[in-house]
Enzyme design. Structure first.
Site, PDB file in Angstrom:
ATOM      1  N   ARG A  28      -3.650   2.358   4.467  1.00  0.00           N
ATOM      2  CA  ARG A  28      -3.002   3.494   3.787  1.00  0.00           C
ATOM      3  C   ARG A  28      -3.223   3.399   2.280  1.00  0.00           C
ATOM      4  O   ARG A  28      -3.678   2.371   1.776  1.00  0.00           O
ATOM      5  CB  ARG A  28      -1.488   3.484   4.067  1.00  0.00           C
ATOM      6  CG  ARG A  28      -1.142   3.638   5.522  1.00  0.00           C
ATOM      7  CD  ARG A  28       0.354   3.702   5.759  1.00  0.00           C
ATOM      8  NE  ARG A  28       0.997   2.418   5.657  1.00  0.00           N
ATOM      9  CZ  ARG A  28       1.898   2.082   4.728  1.00  0.00           C
ATOM     10  NH1 ARG A  28       2.264   2.965   3.813  1.00  0.00           N
ATOM     11  NH2 ARG A  28       2.441   0.887   4.697  1.00  0.00           N
ATOM     12  N   TYR A  75       8.914  -8.255  -7.389  1.00  0.00           N
ATOM     13  CA  TYR A  75       7.629  -7.549  -7.424  1.00  0.00           C
ATOM     14  C   TYR A  75       6.888  -7.863  -8.725  1.00  0.00           C
ATOM     15  O   TYR A  75       5.704  -8.220  -8.700  1.00  0.00           O
ATOM     16  CB  TYR A  75       7.883  -6.043  -7.300  1.00  0.00           C
ATOM     17  CG  TYR A  75       6.626  -5.202  -7.258  1.00  0.00           C
ATOM     18  CD1 TYR A  75       5.878  -5.094  -6.098  1.00  0.00           C
ATOM     19  CD2 TYR A  75       6.189  -4.505  -8.388  1.00  0.00           C
ATOM     20  CE1 TYR A  75       4.722  -4.322  -6.050  1.00  0.00           C
ATOM     21  CE2 TYR A  75       5.050  -3.727  -8.360  1.00  0.00           C
ATOM     22  CZ  TYR A  75       4.306  -3.634  -7.188  1.00  0.00           C
ATOM     23  OH  TYR A  75       3.167  -2.875  -7.156  1.00  0.00           O
ATOM     24  N   LYS A 134       3.328  -9.883  -9.107  1.00  0.00           N
ATOM     25  CA  LYS A 134       2.138  -9.251  -9.706  1.00  0.00           C
ATOM     26  C   LYS A 134       1.698  -9.998 -10.970  1.00  0.00           C
ATOM     27  O   LYS A 134       0.505 -10.054 -11.277  1.00  0.00           O
ATOM     28  CB  LYS A 134       2.442  -7.783 -10.009  1.00  0.00           C
ATOM     29  CG  LYS A 134       2.677  -6.940  -8.758  1.00  0.00           C
ATOM     30  CD  LYS A 134       1.451  -6.903  -7.863  1.00  0.00           C
ATOM     31  CE  LYS A 134       1.609  -6.018  -6.654  1.00  0.00           C
ATOM     32  NZ  LYS A 134       0.400  -5.966  -5.826  1.00  0.00           N
TER      33      LYS A 134
HETATM   34  P1  NAP Z   1       1.203   1.637   0.466  1.00  0.00           P
HETATM   35  O1  NAP Z   1       0.720   3.033   0.521  1.00  0.00           O
HETATM   36  O2  NAP Z   1       2.620   1.316   0.766  1.00  0.00           O
HETATM   37  O3  NAP Z   1       0.228   0.736   1.388  1.00  0.00           O
HETATM   38  C1  NAP Z   1       0.466  -0.618   1.500  1.00  0.00           C
HETATM   39  C2  NAP Z   1      -0.625  -1.240   2.336  1.00  0.00           C
HETATM   40  O4  NAP Z   1      -0.378  -2.653   2.393  1.00  0.00           O
HETATM   41  C3  NAP Z   1      -0.643  -0.710   3.759  1.00  0.00           C
HETATM   42  O5  NAP Z   1      -1.971  -0.453   4.146  1.00  0.00           O
HETATM   43  C4  NAP Z   1      -0.041  -1.868   4.571  1.00  0.00           C
HETATM   44  O6  NAP Z   1      -0.616  -1.997   5.864  1.00  0.00           O
HETATM   45  C5  NAP Z   1      -0.459  -3.063   3.739  1.00  0.00           C
HETATM   46  N1  NAP Z   1       0.388  -4.228   4.008  1.00  0.00           N
HETATM   47  C6  NAP Z   1       1.702  -4.396   3.726  1.00  0.00           C
HETATM   48  N2  NAP Z   1       2.140  -5.576   4.183  1.00  0.00           N
HETATM   49  C7  NAP Z   1       1.068  -6.169   4.762  1.00  0.00           C
HETATM   50  C8  NAP Z   1       0.875  -7.404   5.419  1.00  0.00           C
HETATM   51  N3  NAP Z   1       1.887  -8.272   5.584  1.00  0.00           N
HETATM   52  N4  NAP Z   1      -0.345  -7.720   5.893  1.00  0.00           N
HETATM   53  C9  NAP Z   1      -1.381  -6.840   5.747  1.00  0.00           C
HETATM   54  N5  NAP Z   1      -1.258  -5.647   5.151  1.00  0.00           N
HETATM   55  C10 NAP Z   1      -0.047  -5.319   4.659  1.00  0.00           C
HETATM   56  O7  NAP Z   1       0.980   1.022  -0.985  1.00  0.00           O
HETATM   57  P2  NAP Z   1      -0.092   1.349  -2.132  1.00  0.00           P
HETATM   58  O8  NAP Z   1       0.616   2.137  -3.168  1.00  0.00           O
HETATM   59  O9  NAP Z   1      -1.361   1.830  -1.580  1.00  0.00           O
HETATM   60  O10 NAP Z   1      -0.259  -0.122  -2.731  1.00  0.00           O
HETATM   61  C11 NAP Z   1      -1.440  -0.889  -2.600  1.00  0.00           C
HETATM   62  C12 NAP Z   1      -1.384  -1.995  -3.625  1.00  0.00           C
HETATM   63  O11 NAP Z   1      -1.339  -1.423  -4.930  1.00  0.00           O
HETATM   64  C13 NAP Z   1      -0.151  -2.882  -3.509  1.00  0.00           C
HETATM   65  O12 NAP Z   1      -0.500  -4.229  -3.766  1.00  0.00           O
HETATM   66  C14 NAP Z   1       0.754  -2.354  -4.594  1.00  0.00           C
HETATM   67  O13 NAP Z   1       1.667  -3.332  -5.055  1.00  0.00           O
HETATM   68  C15 NAP Z   1      -0.258  -1.983  -5.658  1.00  0.00           C
HETATM   69  N6  NAP Z   1       0.253  -1.015  -6.629  1.00  0.00           N
HETATM   70  C16 NAP Z   1       0.713   0.198  -6.229  1.00  0.00           C
HETATM   71  C17 NAP Z   1       1.227   1.077  -7.189  1.00  0.00           C
HETATM   72  C18 NAP Z   1       1.767   2.415  -6.823  1.00  0.00           C
HETATM   73  O14 NAP Z   1       2.402   3.053  -7.687  1.00  0.00           O
HETATM   74  N7  NAP Z   1       1.577   2.922  -5.617  1.00  0.00           N
HETATM   75  C19 NAP Z   1       1.234   0.700  -8.533  1.00  0.00           C
HETATM   76  C20 NAP Z   1       0.751  -0.552  -8.898  1.00  0.00           C
HETATM   77  C21 NAP Z   1       0.256  -1.402  -7.935  1.00  0.00           C
HETATM   78  P3  NAP Z   1       0.134  -1.570   7.238  1.00  0.00           P
HETATM   79  O15 NAP Z   1       0.772  -0.242   6.988  1.00  0.00           O
HETATM   80  O16 NAP Z   1      -1.001  -1.541   8.224  1.00  0.00           O
HETATM   81  O17 NAP Z   1       1.140  -2.653   7.555  1.00  0.00           O
END
Ligand code: NAP
Length: 238
Positions: A11, A146, A150
């Site tokens: 996702r 968090y 990070k």
């Molecule tokens: P998201 O839409 O919630 O997606 C999270 C992804 O992580 C999902 O594909 C989920 O897979 C996977 N995941 C969670 N726990 C896991 C585990 N134990 N083992 C394997 N996969 C796992 O989040 P996102 O916004 O795309 O975030 C992606 C990254 O970017 C994260 O590291 C987040 O901290 C970072 N980030 C996001 C933002 C933001 O504003 N969105 C900002 C800064 C950094 P499943 O659903 O298959 O479990």
């Protein structure tokens, strides 16, 4: 053909990154944990290989990495993207919540890399991109675990870049700002508006914004960049 492994790619940012690398001619390995249907869609739409592994569980990560090594000779690019977040007061953070966030966001990357860099060292070539956050740079109130996880990824990136540079392996961090994914799905419209207003470019980021940066960092155009934390945050943190 180069191989990229993206953790948590079912996702959000990971899925957009999988699509970008597939369009750029890579063999793409999508790691997922719970979202099997979404991972299967990526298999169908962009021809990604999908591997279920919970990055919290060492033997699942080991099995995934062994499979990638035996089938593809290892990954040329590893993107540690799997992540979770939780919003609460520091005094309310339980021991379990603390451990869980560190386990997924920081220790998960350790587990993937300790295997994944071995074939890179043999080949004297490789690239690791860790998806940190601007909150790892400046800290976020009510997201202490968090932010710590990070910031830990940033330290890990810098140390590993020094250690692996002589093996021609580059290790960098991307520090996204607020990106429009499920991770922010529980925020109210009012909070989203406030976050947009605090962002000089006046919008949330798109998963594709981060995917493009990851693709650039993995490319030869970035071959003198290592140990860096590159922000893609619309100017939120300058
Ligand atoms: P998201 O839409 O919630 O997606 C999270 C992804 O992580 C999902 O594909 C989920 O897979 C996977 N995941 C969670 N726990 C896991 C585990 N134990 N083992 C394997 N996969 C796992 O989040 P996102 O916004 O795309 O975030 C992606 C990254 O970017 C994260 O590291 C987040 O901290 C970072 N980030 C996001 C933002 C933001 O504003 N969105 C900002 C800064 C950094 P499943 O659903 O298959 O479990």
């Amino acid at each position: 053909m180069k191989t990229v492994l993206i953790t948590g790619a079912s996702r959000g940012i990971g899925a957009a990154t999988a699509k970008r690398f597939a369009a750029g001619g890579y063999r793409v390995i999508v790691n997922y944990n719970k979202s099997e249907a979404e991972a299967k869609l990526l298999k169908k739409s962009v021809g990604a290989y999908i591997i279920k592994a919970d990055v919290r569980i060492p033997h699942e990560v080991n099995a995934m990495m062994e499979r990638i090594e035996s089938e593809f000779g290892g990954a040329d690019v590893i993107i540690n993207n799997a992540g979770i977040s939780k919003f609460n007061l520091f005094t309310d953070v339980t021991e379990d919540e603390w451990q869980e966030i560190i386990n997924v966001n920081l220790s998960g990357a350790y587990r993937v890399m300790r295997h994944g860099i071995k074939p890179m060292i043999v080949k004297k070539s490789g690239c690791v991109i860790n998806i940190s956050s601007m909150w790892g740079q400046v800290g976020s109130s009510c997201e202490t675990a968090y932010s710590a996880s990070k910031a830990g990824l940033i330290g890990l990136t810098k140390a590993l870049a020094k250690e692996l540079g002589p093996s021609n392996i580059r290790v960098n961090c991307i520090a996204p700002g607020v990106i429009d994914t499920d991770m922010n799905g529980s925020l109210s419209a009012e909070v989203i508006k406030e976050l947009q207003d605090e962002t000089p470019l006046m919008r949330l980021g798109k998963p594709e914004d981060i995917a493009e940066l990851a693709f650039f960092l993995a490319s030869d155009a970035a071959n003198f960049i290592t140990g860096q934390v590159i922000g893609s945050n619309g100017g939120f943190v300058i």
